[in-house]
Design a protein around this motif. Structure first.
Motif, PDB file in Angstrom:
ATOM      1  N   THR A  31      37.014  11.825 107.373  1.00 34.35           N
ATOM      2  CA  THR A  31      37.655  12.839 108.424  1.00 34.35           C
ATOM      3  C   THR A  31      38.550  11.977 109.240  1.00 34.35           C
ATOM      4  OG1 THR A  31      35.919  12.278 109.803  1.00 34.35           O
ATOM      5  CG2 THR A  31      35.440  14.158 108.626  1.00 34.35           C
ATOM      6  N   GLY A  32      39.255  12.671 109.898  1.00 31.22           N
ATOM      7  CA  GLY A  32      40.229  12.059 110.860  1.00 31.22           C
ATOM      8  C   GLY A  32      40.571  12.715 112.127  1.00 31.22           C
ATOM      9  N   LEU A  90      44.499   9.577 103.050  1.00 34.52           N
ATOM     10  CA  LEU A  90      44.804   9.931 101.599  1.00 34.52           C
ATOM     11  C   LEU A  90      44.635   8.151 100.854  1.00 34.52           C
ATOM     12  CD1 LEU A  90      48.173  11.988 101.692  1.00 34.52           C
ATOM     13  CD2 LEU A  90      46.066  12.579 100.551  1.00 34.52           C
ATOM     14  N   PHE A  91      44.899   7.368 101.715  1.00 33.24           N
ATOM     15  CA  PHE A  91      44.627   5.871 101.376  1.00 33.24           C
ATOM     16  C   PHE A  91      43.230   5.649 101.257  1.00 33.24           C
ATOM     17  CE2 PHE A  91      43.826   1.615 102.356  1.00 33.24           C
ATOM     18  CZ  PHE A  91      44.408   0.818 101.338  1.00 33.24           C
ATOM     19  N   GLN A 105      36.320  17.509  99.326  1.00 35.95           N
ATOM     20  CA  GLN A 105      37.391  17.947  99.767  1.00 35.95           C
ATOM     21  C   GLN A 105      37.623  19.378  99.991  1.00 35.95           C
ATOM     22  OE1 GLN A 105      40.778  16.750  97.097  1.00 35.95           O
ATOM     23  NE2 GLN A 105      39.946  14.651  96.754  1.00 35.95           N
ATOM     24  N   PRO A 106      38.280  20.014 100.806  1.00 37.29           N
ATOM     25  CA  PRO A 106      39.159  19.419 101.547  1.00 37.29           C
ATOM     26  C   PRO A 106      38.574  18.369 102.715  1.00 37.29           C
ATOM     27  CG  PRO A 106      39.064  21.293 102.349  1.00 37.29           C
ATOM     28  CD  PRO A 106      38.216  21.250 101.326  1.00 37.29           C
ATOM     29  N   MET A 107      39.410  17.182 102.888  1.00 32.48           N
ATOM     30  CA  MET A 107      39.058  16.196 103.961  1.00 32.48           C
ATOM     31  C   MET A 107      39.482  16.979 105.209  1.00 32.48           C
ATOM     32  SD  MET A 107      40.334  12.750 102.193  1.00 32.48           S
ATOM     33  CE  MET A 107      42.081  13.179 101.955  1.00 32.48           C
ATOM     34  N   ASP A 144      44.359  21.726  98.721  1.00 32.98           N
ATOM     35  CA  ASP A 144      43.175  21.570  99.241  1.00 32.98           C
ATOM     36  C   ASP A 144      42.408  20.058  99.434  1.00 32.98           C
ATOM     37  OD1 ASP A 144      41.735  23.940  99.899  1.00 32.98           O
ATOM     38  OD2 ASP A 144      40.913  24.460  97.949  1.00 32.98           O
ATOM     39  N   VAL A 145      43.291  19.404  99.757  1.00 29.64           N
ATOM     40  CA  VAL A 145      43.367  17.881  99.754  1.00 29.64           C
ATOM     41  C   VAL A 145      42.939  17.758 101.646  1.00 29.64           C
ATOM     42  CG1 VAL A 145      44.203  15.636  99.889  1.00 29.64           C
ATOM     43  CG2 VAL A 145      44.685  17.358  98.046  1.00 29.64           C
TER      44      VAL A 145
END
Length: 184
Positions: A31-32, A90-91, A105-107, A144-145
């Motif tokens: 998560t972010g 993504l990294f 996913q999705p994140m 859906d990423v």
């Protein structure tokens, strides 16, 4: 420096809320949270981006930096911060998958910007936001990423990476990184 000197036993707590149990179907959760402070630097009018990423609830990265470009609106500055956070997510996804694990996913990428949330979920732009390019976040959403979620600014711990926050705000946010400690 006064804060660092007065809290010598404080540090990042790596306490995930979900542990890998050997199950081949186990999925890690990335998560972010992102935030920005529009045109923070009065000399060059550049905004400040701040974001945090989390792996199974444990903080992995925190970043604060001046954006490389001048943004024309709060929404565009928020998008710049969200894109940086998405790139970091993504990294992390690539690292986790490269060692053979799965990622849910999705994140989820959280933002306190209602404008950014609305723009990333609607292909129609116009008026004062037509200058903002939304393709990167929209493509991640469509594949859906990464899914952008809105949440209230008072809950956004990345706020402390974009501006000076008050003592009570710092105490509320820092617990997400260091847990409960002797300074709380």
């Amino acid at each position: 420096l006064k804060f660092c000197v007065s809290t010598p036993n404080r540090g990042i707590m790596l306490a995930p809320d979900k542990l890998y149990d050997g199950d081949p179907n186990f999925e890690f959760v990335i998560t972010g949270q992102s935030d920005s402070d529009f045109a923070k630097d009065k000399a060059d009018r550049k905004s400040v981006s701040g974001f945090s990423t989390w792996l199974n609830g444990a903080p992995v990265t925190q970043k604060s930096r001046k954006q490389k470009h001048v943004t024309l609106s709060v929404a565009e500055a928020e998008e710049g911060a969200a894109v940086e956070c998405a790139q970091e997510m993504l990294f992390m996804l690539n690292v986790v998958e490269s060692i053979g694990f799965k990622v849910e996913q999705p994140m989820i990428l959280k933002t306190d910007s209602k404008a950014l949330f609305d723009m990333s979920n609607n292909w129609n732009v116009g008026g004062r936001t037509r200058h903002v390019r939304h393709a990167f976040l929209r493509e991640l959403k469509e594949r859906d990423v990464i899914l952008l979620e809105w949440f209230p600014g008072v809950e956004n711990a990345s706020d402390m990476f974009t501006k000076n926050v008050t003592g009570p705000e710092l105490k509320r946010h820092i617990v997400k990184y260091v847990g409960e400690d002797e300074y709380g």
